[in-house]
Structure formats: structure tokens, C-alpha cells
Design a protein around this motif. Structure first.
Motif, PDB file in Angstrom:
ATOM      1  N   LYS A  60       2.417  24.307   6.570  1.00  0.00           N
ATOM      2  CA  LYS A  60       2.050  24.724   5.205  1.00  0.00           C
ATOM      3  C   LYS A  60       0.679  24.161   4.836  1.00  0.00           C
ATOM      4  O   LYS A  60       0.410  23.881   3.660  1.00  0.00           O
ATOM      5  N   THR A  61      -0.161  23.993   5.844  1.00  0.00           N
ATOM      6  CA  THR A  61      -1.484  23.409   5.643  1.00  0.00           C
ATOM      7  C   THR A  61      -2.559  24.300   6.260  1.00  0.00           C
ATOM      8  O   THR A  61      -2.386  24.810   7.363  1.00  0.00           O
ATOM      9  N   ILE A  62      -3.649  24.470   5.531  1.00  0.00           N
ATOM     10  CA  ILE A  62      -4.786  25.250   6.008  1.00  0.00           C
ATOM     11  C   ILE A  62      -6.000  24.321   6.100  1.00  0.00           C
ATOM     12  O   ILE A  62      -6.321  23.627   5.140  1.00  0.00           O
ATOM     13  N   GLY A  63      -6.654  24.307   7.248  1.00  0.00           N
ATOM     14  CA  GLY A  63      -7.867  23.523   7.388  1.00  0.00           C
ATOM     15  C   GLY A  63      -9.070  24.306   6.876  1.00  0.00           C
ATOM     16  O   GLY A  63      -9.127  25.526   7.016  1.00  0.00           O
ATOM     17  N   VAL A  64     -10.012  23.603   6.266  1.00  0.00           N
ATOM     18  CA  VAL A  64     -11.244  24.238   5.778  1.00  0.00           C
ATOM     19  C   VAL A  64     -12.429  23.406   6.243  1.00  0.00           C
ATOM     20  O   VAL A  64     -12.492  22.202   5.975  1.00  0.00           O
ATOM     21  N   LEU A  77     -16.923  26.437  -3.555  1.00  0.00           N
ATOM     22  CA  LEU A  77     -16.251  27.382  -2.658  1.00  0.00           C
ATOM     23  C   LEU A  77     -14.910  26.819  -2.206  1.00  0.00           C
ATOM     24  O   LEU A  77     -13.885  27.514  -2.242  1.00  0.00           O
ATOM     25  N   VAL A  78     -14.903  25.554  -1.801  1.00  0.00           N
ATOM     26  CA  VAL A  78     -13.663  24.912  -1.368  1.00  0.00           C
ATOM     27  C   VAL A  78     -12.679  24.825  -2.528  1.00  0.00           C
ATOM     28  O   VAL A  78     -11.463  24.988  -2.349  1.00  0.00           O
ATOM     29  N   GLY A  79     -13.186  24.585  -3.733  1.00  0.00           N
ATOM     30  CA  GLY A  79     -12.308  24.545  -4.900  1.00  0.00           C
ATOM     31  C   GLY A  79     -11.581  25.869  -5.102  1.00  0.00           C
ATOM     32  O   GLY A  79     -10.382  25.898  -5.406  1.00  0.00           O
ATOM     33  N   MET A  80     -12.302  26.975  -4.928  1.00  0.00           N
ATOM     34  CA  MET A  80     -11.687  28.301  -5.055  1.00  0.00           C
ATOM     35  C   MET A  80     -10.634  28.527  -3.974  1.00  0.00           C
ATOM     36  O   MET A  80      -9.546  29.041  -4.243  1.00  0.00           O
ATOM     37  N   LYS A  84      -6.507  29.140  -4.546  1.00  0.00           N
ATOM     38  CA  LYS A  84      -5.842  30.343  -4.049  1.00  0.00           C
ATOM     39  C   LYS A  84      -4.745  29.999  -3.032  1.00  0.00           C
ATOM     40  O   LYS A  84      -3.675  30.613  -3.033  1.00  0.00           O
ATOM     41  N   CYS A  85      -5.015  29.015  -2.175  1.00  0.00           N
ATOM     42  CA  CYS A  85      -3.996  28.599  -1.199  1.00  0.00           C
ATOM     43  C   CYS A  85      -2.791  28.000  -1.903  1.00  0.00           C
ATOM     44  O   CYS A  85      -1.644  28.223  -1.504  1.00  0.00           O
ATOM     45  N   ARG A  86      -3.047  27.250  -2.949  1.00  0.00           N
ATOM     46  CA  ARG A  86      -1.954  26.639  -3.710  1.00  0.00           C
ATOM     47  C   ARG A  86      -1.053  27.711  -4.313  1.00  0.00           C
ATOM     48  O   ARG A  86       0.177  27.549  -4.365  1.00  0.00           O
ATOM     49  N   GLU A  87      -1.648  28.817  -4.744  1.00  0.00           N
ATOM     50  CA  GLU A  87      -0.869  29.904  -5.335  1.00  0.00           C
ATOM     51  C   GLU A  87       0.118  30.508  -4.340  1.00  0.00           C
ATOM     52  O   GLU A  87       1.160  31.028  -4.747  1.00  0.00           O
ATOM     53  N   ILE A  88      -0.199  30.451  -3.054  1.00  0.00           N
ATOM     54  CA  ILE A  88       0.695  31.044  -2.046  1.00  0.00           C
ATOM     55  C   ILE A  88       1.509  29.972  -1.309  1.00  0.00           C
ATOM     56  O   ILE A  88       2.103  30.248  -0.269  1.00  0.00           O
ATOM     57  N   GLY A  89       1.490  28.748  -1.844  1.00  0.00           N
ATOM     58  CA  GLY A  89       2.356  27.710  -1.298  1.00  0.00           C
ATOM     59  C   GLY A  89       1.772  26.886  -0.164  1.00  0.00           C
ATOM     60  O   GLY A  89       2.517  26.239   0.581  1.00  0.00           O
ATOM     61  N   GLN A 288     -27.159  36.889  -6.836  1.00  0.00           N
ATOM     62  CA  GLN A 288     -25.736  36.785  -7.172  1.00  0.00           C
ATOM     63  C   GLN A 288     -24.879  36.858  -5.924  1.00  0.00           C
ATOM     64  O   GLN A 288     -24.873  37.870  -5.220  1.00  0.00           O
ATOM     65  N   ASN A 289     -24.158  35.794  -5.642  1.00  0.00           N
ATOM     66  CA  ASN A 289     -23.207  35.799  -4.531  1.00  0.00           C
ATOM     67  C   ASN A 289     -21.934  36.512  -4.983  1.00  0.00           C
ATOM     68  O   ASN A 289     -21.770  36.822  -6.157  1.00  0.00           O
ATOM     69  N   GLN A 290     -21.013  36.735  -4.058  1.00  0.00           N
ATOM     70  CA  GLN A 290     -19.749  37.413  -4.362  1.00  0.00           C
ATOM     71  C   GLN A 290     -18.568  36.537  -3.929  1.00  0.00           C
ATOM     72  O   GLN A 290     -17.612  37.010  -3.330  1.00  0.00           O
ATOM     73  N   THR A 291     -18.669  35.245  -4.246  1.00  0.00           N
ATOM     74  CA  THR A 291     -17.690  34.276  -3.755  1.00  0.00           C
ATOM     75  C   THR A 291     -16.267  34.584  -4.208  1.00  0.00           C
ATOM     76  O   THR A 291     -15.320  34.464  -3.419  1.00  0.00           O
ATOM     77  N   ASP A 292     -16.097  34.973  -5.466  1.00  0.00           N
ATOM     78  CA  ASP A 292     -14.747  35.258  -5.978  1.00  0.00           C
ATOM     79  C   ASP A 292     -14.066  36.360  -5.167  1.00  0.00           C
ATOM     80  O   ASP A 292     -12.914  36.222  -4.748  1.00  0.00           O
ATOM     81  N   ARG A 293     -14.774  37.463  -4.968  1.00  0.00           N
ATOM     82  CA  ARG A 293     -14.211  38.586  -4.196  1.00  0.00           C
ATOM     83  C   ARG A 293     -13.955  38.182  -2.756  1.00  0.00           C
ATOM     84  O   ARG A 293     -12.923  38.537  -2.168  1.00  0.00           O
ATOM     85  N   MET A 294     -14.875  37.431  -2.190  1.00  0.00           N
ATOM     86  CA  MET A 294     -14.760  37.021  -0.799  1.00  0.00           C
ATOM     87  C   MET A 294     -13.513  36.162  -0.586  1.00  0.00           C
ATOM     88  O   MET A 294     -12.736  36.394   0.347  1.00  0.00           O
ATOM     89  N   VAL A 295     -13.308  35.181  -1.457  1.00  0.00           N
ATOM     90  CA  VAL A 295     -12.151  34.290  -1.322  1.00  0.00           C
ATOM     91  C   VAL A 295     -10.858  35.045  -1.575  1.00  0.00           C
ATOM     92  O   VAL A 295      -9.859  34.853  -0.870  1.00  0.00           O
ATOM     93  N   SER A 296     -10.848  35.914  -2.574  1.00  0.00           N
ATOM     94  CA  SER A 296      -9.638  36.688  -2.880  1.00  0.00           C
ATOM     95  C   SER A 296      -9.233  37.567  -1.698  1.00  0.00           C
ATOM     96  O   SER A 296      -8.051  37.607  -1.319  1.00  0.00           O
ATOM     97  N   ASP A 297     -10.198  38.256  -1.117  1.00  0.00           N
ATOM     98  CA  ASP A 297      -9.894  39.113   0.040  1.00  0.00           C
ATOM     99  C   ASP A 297      -9.436  38.291   1.238  1.00  0.00           C
ATOM    100  O   ASP A 297      -8.527  38.691   1.979  1.00  0.00           O
ATOM    101  N   LEU A 298     -10.049  37.145   1.415  1.00  0.00           N
ATOM    102  CA  LEU A 298      -9.679  36.275   2.534  1.00  0.00           C
ATOM    103  C   LEU A 298      -8.227  35.803   2.414  1.00  0.00           C
ATOM    104  O   LEU A 298      -7.479  35.829   3.389  1.00  0.00           O
ATOM    105  N   ILE A 299      -7.842  35.364   1.228  1.00  0.00           N
ATOM    106  CA  ILE A 299      -6.483  34.839   1.039  1.00  0.00           C
ATOM    107  C   ILE A 299      -5.448  35.946   1.234  1.00  0.00           C
ATOM    108  O   ILE A 299      -4.363  35.705   1.779  1.00  0.00           O
ATOM    109  N   THR A 300      -5.763  37.166   0.827  1.00  0.00           N
ATOM    110  CA  THR A 300      -4.862  38.295   1.071  1.00  0.00           C
ATOM    111  C   THR A 300      -4.662  38.500   2.569  1.00  0.00           C
ATOM    112  O   THR A 300      -3.539  38.689   3.053  1.00  0.00           O
ATOM    113  N   CYS A 301      -5.762  38.426   3.305  1.00  0.00           N
ATOM    114  CA  CYS A 301      -5.690  38.568   4.760  1.00  0.00           C
ATOM    115  C   CYS A 301      -4.944  37.388   5.387  1.00  0.00           C
ATOM    116  O   CYS A 301      -4.162  37.560   6.332  1.00  0.00           O
TER     117      CYS A 301
END
Length: 327
Positions: A60-64, A77-80, A84-89, A288-301
Motif C-alpha cells: 500500500k506504498t508508492i515510491g516517488v 508536485l509531490v504534495g499533489m 491523490k494517493c491518499r484518496e485511493i488508500g 502555465q504548466n498542467q500539473t493538476d491534469r497530469m497528476v489526476s490522469d496519472l493516479i487514474t492510470c
């Protein structure tokens, strides 16, 4: 040491029932669950997390991976990612590489030894082939670095295009001697940015040499130091593409201290469009970066991969928008 056998004996239920309660299995009666929880409290039972990991094959651990924790881009970025990881356990473990290949290689060894369920690589000095060889059949994601892997999921900004747009804009506005700033030029990301910088010059028939590239700067303090070096000498630069908004803010502060008018005599464009851009005078132009979208799509994947889905590798590239303000 208390075991589940002791808990079963104390609560008057079977070992399998105790196991189901410990693993939050839904098919347990409320009476049995209550008796097991009471026995756990009475016996001061502490669950053996390592034993659970061995049985479930999940930590239940993800390395970053990041270069350094206090970097103005990687810290939020790591905060985001953590949120998101916390939301999925899942929880995250942060690995600082300090721009060292040796440190980075140790992370892949930990992944191979199942010390984490997956790794999110936000910064690397390695190419896609090297990473693929080290990751093998484990779950790994590239977040931020614009690699071209056919076997790993990659989520990144189009760094080349972003810097191309900024450099092209300034050159069209009449600037002739631009400076490109990178925090660590060895990374694939910074190499893509430099390619975009050079291409903008080439398309407008402008000369671009290696002397227009510097590295090792990212913070406000470093921006001030760099600005002091630039503005106290008789340099020919009349504009800069900064690797971060914080570096840009430091350069702007130094320009003021040296009586250099921005943007009349010198233009500055930052990167990531952080809120600090709105606090300076004049307000900083940025990308303008797109960090929010990038992290959201990554966590879905990530959820799909952890759930056992094996679709083809995902490759998502996001467009950075040039935000023109007053610098």
C-alpha cells in the motif's frame, strides 16, 4: 506475543473470522466483529505489518523520486501526488536522488525487492531504455520527464514546445540575445527545453550558441545571485527564459537593484505560473504548466495498473500556455 489464535480463543470465534475482521472483510456479523475488536483491545494486539505484506503481496506504498525536497517545482508536485494517493488508500515514500545516478539506482532495487507497489519517477538522469531494464515487470510511471518509452506510462508537459513558444515570442518582440536557464541540464526534460530554445532561433534565422545556456539555478536566492552577475557586468543579454518562476523573481529583484528596466531593457519569462508571478512588480510572465491534469490522469492510470489491468502503455503530453504579463 499475541497471535490471532489468542484472539480467537479470547473472543470465542474461529481463526478465519479473526482474519476476516483484521482484513475488513464485509461478510462478518456485527456480534463477531465486536467480540474480536474487544479481544484485540484486551490483549493489546499489534498487527505485524510485514507479515501482512508477505501474505497480500502489497505494501500500500508508492515510491516517488525527486531530486531534492525543497525544489520550488517538485515540492508542490509531490504534495499533489501524496494527496491523490491518499484518496485511493495508498501512502507515498519520497526518495531524494540529489541528482545522483547511484541514489536513483537504489530506488529501482527497492522496487525489485517489493518494498513498494509502484514507483512514480518525476525526475531522472537515465534514458527510457535504462529505466525499462531496471523496472522490468514492476509498475512504474514517468511523471514530468518527457521520455518516449513504449513500455512505461508517461505523463509530461511538452517541454520543447513550451520553451520554443516563449523564446519565439521574445525574439519576435525584438530581443536578440536570450539566455536559457536550467536547474540541471543533464535531465531529459532540460534537454527538450534547450532543443525548443534553439529551434526558435533557427526558425527566425537567429544565432544560438552554447554560451546562451547555463544551469544550476532554480530558487529566488540563486536568481538574485545570477542577476547580480549578469547586471553588474557589461553583458549583452536582453532577455531570459528562466527554469522556474522563483528564479525569475530573483532575477527581477536583481534587475531593479541594478537599475535595469524590465521589460524596457530586459525581458523575463518564468516557468510553471506559480502565484508568486502575481506578487512581483511588474507581474511576471510565465509558462502555465498542467500539473493538476497530469497528476489526476496519472493516479487514474495507477489505479488501473494496481488493479491488474494491462492496457497498452499510456503516453499523455500536455501543452504549456504562454502567459504574458508585464515582464
Amino acid at each position: 506475543m499475541t497471535t490471532i489464535i489468542d484472539i480467537a480463543r479470547q473472543s470465542g470465534v474461529s481463526k478465519s473470522t479473526v482474519s476476516r475482521v483484521l482484513n475488513n472483510h464485509p461478510h462478518v456479523s456485527e456480534d463477531s466483529r465486536t467480540r474480536v475488536m474487544k479481544a484485540i483491545e484486551e490483549l493489546s494486539f499489534v498487527r505485524n505489518a510485514r507479515g501482512v505484506h508477505l501474505r497480500t503481496q502489497s505494501t500500500k506504498t508508492i515510491g516517488v523520486t525527486i531530486p531534492v525536497l525543497d525544489h520550488p517545482y517538485f515540492s508542490p508536485l509531490v504534495g499533489m501526488i501524496a494527496a491523490k494517493c491518499r484518496e485511493i488508500g495508498y501512502k507515498i515514500v519520497i526518495f531524494q536522488t540529489f541528482y545522483s545516478m547511484d541514489e536513483e539506482n537504489e530506488i529501482y532495487e527497492k522496487l525489485a525487492e517489493n518494498e513498494m507497489d509502484a514507483v512514480i519517477i518525476t525526475h531522472t538522469l537515465l534514458g527510457e531504455k535504462e529505466i525499462e531494464q531496471k523496472v522490468r515487470d514492476k509498475i512504474a510511471f514517468i511523471c514530468n520527464e518527457p521520455l518516449q518509452s513504449r513500455h512505461l506510462d508517461v505523463f509530461s508537459l511538452d517541454e520543447r514546445d513550451a520553451v520554443y513558444s516563449a523564446a519565439h515570442y521574445l525574439l519576435k518582440e525584438g530581443r536578440s540575445q536570450l539566455l536559457f536557464c536550467a536547474d540541471e541540464e543533464r535531465t531529459p526534460l532540460q534537454q527538450k527545453r534547450w532543443e525548443g530554445f534553439k529551434q526558435a532561433h533557427l526558425d527566425l534565422n537567429k544565432v544560438c550558441t552554447g554560451r546562451q545556456k547555463i544551469s544550476g539555478y532554480s530558487t529566488i536566492e540563486e536568481g538574485i545571485l545570477l542577476g547580480n552577475e549578469i547586471f553588474s557586468s557589461h553583458c549583452s543579454y536582453d532577455g531570459v527564459i528562466a527554469g522556474s518562476d522563483f528564479l525569475a523573481a530573483g532575477l527581477l529583484s536583481s534587475a531593479k537593484n541594478h537599475g535595469v528596466s524590465v521589460p524596457k531593457d530586459f525581458s523575463i519569462i518564468g516557468f510553471d505560473n506559480h502565484p508568486i508571478c502575481l506578487t512581483t512588480s511588474p507581474e511576471l510572465s510565465s509558462i502555465q504548466n498542467q500539473t493538476d491534469r497530469m497528476v489526476s490522469d496519472l493516479i487514474t492510470c495507477l489505479q488501473d495498473r494496481l488493479g491488474g489491468k494491462e492496457p497498452p502503455a499510456v503516453r499523455k503530453m500536455y501543452k504549456g500556455d504562454l502567459v504574458i504579463r508585464k515582464t
